[in-house]
Scaffold this active site. Structure first.
Site, mmCIF file in Angstrom:
data_model
loop_
_atom_site.group_PDB
_atom_site.id
_atom_site.type_symbol
_atom_site.label_atom_id
_atom_site.label_comp_id
_atom_site.label_asym_id
_atom_site.label_seq_id
_atom_site.Cartn_x
_atom_site.Cartn_y
_atom_site.Cartn_z
ATOM 1 N N ASP A 133 -6.998 2.062 7.682
ATOM 2 C CA ASP A 133 -7.128 2.019 6.071
ATOM 3 C C ASP A 133 -6.268 0.703 5.956
ATOM 4 O OD1 ASP A 133 -8.148 4.783 6.241
ATOM 5 O OD2 ASP A 133 -5.875 5.621 5.795
ATOM 6 N N GLU A 136 0.446 -1.141 0.105
ATOM 7 C CA GLU A 136 0.040 0.053 0.275
ATOM 8 C C GLU A 136 0.301 1.418 0.172
ATOM 9 O OE1 GLU A 136 -1.942 0.139 3.913
ATOM 10 O OE2 GLU A 136 -2.412 1.841 3.557
ATOM 11 N N ASP A 162 -0.454 -0.956 5.656
ATOM 12 C CA ASP A 162 -0.318 -0.666 7.135
ATOM 13 C C ASP A 162 -1.433 -1.551 8.164
ATOM 14 O OD1 ASP A 162 1.648 1.562 6.695
ATOM 15 O OD2 ASP A 162 0.686 3.139 6.193
ATOM 16 N N ASP A 166 -2.994 -0.387 10.680
ATOM 17 C CA ASP A 166 -3.751 0.634 10.726
ATOM 18 C C ASP A 166 -5.423 0.352 9.719
ATOM 19 O OD1 ASP A 166 -3.680 1.386 8.380
ATOM 20 O OD2 ASP A 166 -2.797 3.219 8.938
#
Ligand code: 0RA
Length: 632
Positions: A499, A422, A495, A497
């Site tokens: 997202d 990403e 990541d 997180d």
């Protein structure tokens, strides 16, 4: 030998279990929660399999978190243990590794990670009740978080014998203490396949259903179910089955199908060994040697080509179930059997039986050999075809690869890995940090299309998905060709997180919709980059989640001064660190993407497609939190 309390060895208290539950049940996510039940059920299964009990009842109570397991076996002994002055029951439930030597012919199989049993469940339960019928009395003892509330009490007269354990997992240990009736049902069903004649009644009071689970055909039934589920057609009329009990208890069912895939499912003491091990090796040894000896005896070996062991096993579908006293497991998820003596033992048990069967069923044997010859021919033909295509088009094929792809140099497809990353900055770190020989990087820039409702045309118009499809080389949908796949692992690197999680979910949805084979064949993985670095003196720890960080901090000595770095995103991580923690095959952790726990939920893809997507990915997300140690 008469069983008495004196046979039980006292080792340790239960503190370590509550401190590090992951060590005993593999983790505190969904899988760990269910593990508690398998531990208790396995004890009752032992009682049935040793002919002391005839039934097992499992009840999921209305609250969705309390479970009871009842059998009509001998009842756990309650007599007083000389060394401690406590009852055997109490010792069993409050002592780590307490285990009777039992009666010699019993396989103490208690499941999973591995063989630790009742006391672990007790330690991790907010409440547990043991109710025993023996010697005309009914006995009860209650515990809280592993500690007895009172001594064992007689609560009344009783007929017959038996044991009922009721427990409620501790919310202090498990973030979510709600059981999934579907997982329970599927796993109990596997247990009844693996233990022919075993009958389990599952009262799902939370869902309002009762299930009578019994498979009189044992592994042969299981084999039939697996083939049917995957649409595989057996080329044999009836499977070969093997159940021997000389030193080891070994059950096998196998057949060959017209599909090119080989499917080997192995179990040790009723627990899936997803990563195989010495029993699987011994199985393959015995199988191949038996086939070769049959070929030699009947002069069936083809003159113009050599049958490899892979040819002989092409299309093989088999279940191997082994019960042994002291299994040793290996690997990240303890999914591989490691006992060295087992390889020879399984080979020696299977080979003569299979050879005999082949001689007795000569035409079946000929069918199998004929199938292997075809496999060898196809193998040779396809290798020649691939070689020609490669020679002709290698430069043009490379030209059509996406510009953003940093490909790897190895020509050996089994060594190649693709990381889908990403963002450009993370992609940059990954490109610098990777092993150029075997690791390719494809950064994703724009948005990934949500494929849940998208048409194929729209998918093919999405730049990011188009790049993935081109890089993979295996086509899409009906045109999927496994042999064209350019990588052996496809690893999503996002990541840690929300997202990142969202993008991973969109990509998985794409794979589910358009390349489900990649998931089914086990090609898709999720990388687990750390979120924190914790330096303590010259030691470095890496934590994958907040909870994981807290666990590491808790374990440090009180005077330690940890320095904590939080990585805001993969792009912030120096390439070398990214390699050390996340890319390096020797040190990283990968999460293989599976169809919502295939062992438990033996669903077809189409069934899964209809379900809430969050359910499909739950296993992955769940396990990501199960990690206890990542010390690179
Ligand atoms: C130890 C010794 C005996 C039975 C059991 C354990 C036992 C354990 C469990 C766990 C669930 N159900 C169980 N049933 C029995 C043998 C006692 C004797 O010889 O009478």
């Amino acid at each position: 030998m008469a069983y008495g309390a004196a046979q039980i060895d006292v080792l340790e208290g239960l503190e370590p279990v509550r401190k590090r539950p992951g060590m005993y049940i593999g983790g505190t996510g969904l899988a760990g929660l269910h593990h508690l039940l398998w531990e208790i059920v396995d004890n009752s299964i032992d009682e049935v399999m040793n002919d002391h009990a005839t039934f097992i009842k499992v009840t999921l109570h209305e609250d969705g978190t309390t479970l009871s397991v009842e059998d009509n076996g001998r009842g756990i002994p309650v007599d007083i243990h000389k060394k401690t002055g406590r009852s055997a029951l109490e010792v069993i439930f409050t002592t780590l590794h307490a285990g009777g030597k039992f009666d010699g012919n019993s396989y103490k199989t208690a499941g999973g990670l591995h063989g630790v049993g009742s006391s672990v469940v007790n330690a991790l339960s907010i409440g547990l009740e043991a109710r025993i019928r023996r010697d005309g009395h009914e006995y009860v003892q209650h515990y809280k978080r592993g500690r007895p509330r009172k001594d064992v009490e007689v609560v009344g007269p009783a007929r017959g014998t038996g044991t009922r354990i009721t427990f409620t997992p501790d919310p202090e240990i498990f973030a979510d203490t709600t059981y999934d009736a579907e997982i329970i049902k599927e796993r109990l069903e596997v247990k009844t396949f693996l233990n022919k004649g075993l009958k389990i009644t599952f009262y799902d009071k939370a869902g309002g259903h009762t299930h009578e689970i019994v498979h009189e055909g044992g592994l042969a039934d299981y084999l039939g179910v697996l083939c049917k589920r995957d649409g595989l057609n057996s080329v044999l009329e009836a499977p070969f089955t093997h159940d021997k009990e000389n030193g080891i208890r070994l059950d096998i069912a196998l057949t060959w199908t017209d599909s090119p895939r080989e499917k080997i499912r192995t179990f040790v003491n009723g627990i899936p060994t997803r990563d195989g091990g010495t029993h699987e090796q011994g199985f393959k040894d015995g199988l191949v040697k038996a086939l070769r000896s049959f070929m030699d005896a009947h002069s069936l070996a083809p003159r113009s080509l050599t049958l490899t062991s892979d040819d002989l096993r092409e299309g093989l579908v088999t279940i191997v179930s082994l019960f042994i006293a002291e299994p040793q497991f290996q690997g990240q998820t303890k999914d591989r059997l490691n006992n060295p003596e087992i390889r020879g033992a399984v080979d020696a048990s299977l080979r003569p039986a299979l050879e005999q069967w082949l001689h007795n069923n000569k035409s079946v044997g000929e069918t199998i050999i004929h199938r292997a010859v075809q496999a060898a021919r196809a193998r040779i033909a396809s290798r020649q075809a691939v070689a020609t295509v490669r020679a002709k088009t290698s430069s043009s094929a490379r030209l059509s690869l996406p510009g953003k792809l940093a490909d790897c140099s190895s020509r050996d497809p089994s060594a190649r890995e693709l990381f889908i990353v990403e963002g450009d900055s993370a992609g940059g770190s990954a490109k610098q940090g990777r092993d150029r020989k075997t690791q390719a990087i494809l950064p994703l820039r724009g948005k990934v299309l949500n494929c849940e409702q998208a048409t194929l045309k729209k998918v093919l118009g999405n730049e990011e998905l188009k790049n993935i499809i081109t890089a993979l080389g295996c086509g899409i949908g009906k045109d999927f060709r496994e042999d064209r796949l350019r990588y052996n692992r496809i690893i999503l690197l996002m990541d840690a997180d929300s997202d990142g999680h969202h993008i991973a979910t969109l990509l998985l949805t794409f794979f589910y919709r358009y390349l489900p084979e990649l998931i089914r064949l086990g090609y898709i993985y999720i990388a687990q980059p750390p979120l924190f670095r914790i330096n303590v003196g010259k030691d470095t720890h890496w934590a994958l989640t907040d909870a994981h960080r807290n666990r590491i901090l808790k374990k440090l000595p009180s005077r330690a001064k940890p320095e904590i770095t939080r990585f805001k995103g993969l792009g912030e991580m120096p390439p070398k660190t990214l390699f050390q923690t996340t890319l390096d095959p020797k040190r990283r952790r990968l999460q293989q993407v599976t169809l919502a726990m295939p062992m438990e939920a033996e669903n077809t893809i189409s069934e899964l497609m209809g379900k809430d997507p969050s359910y499909r990915y739950r296993f992955i997300i769940d396990n990501a939190d199960d990690v206890d140690e990542l010390d690179v």
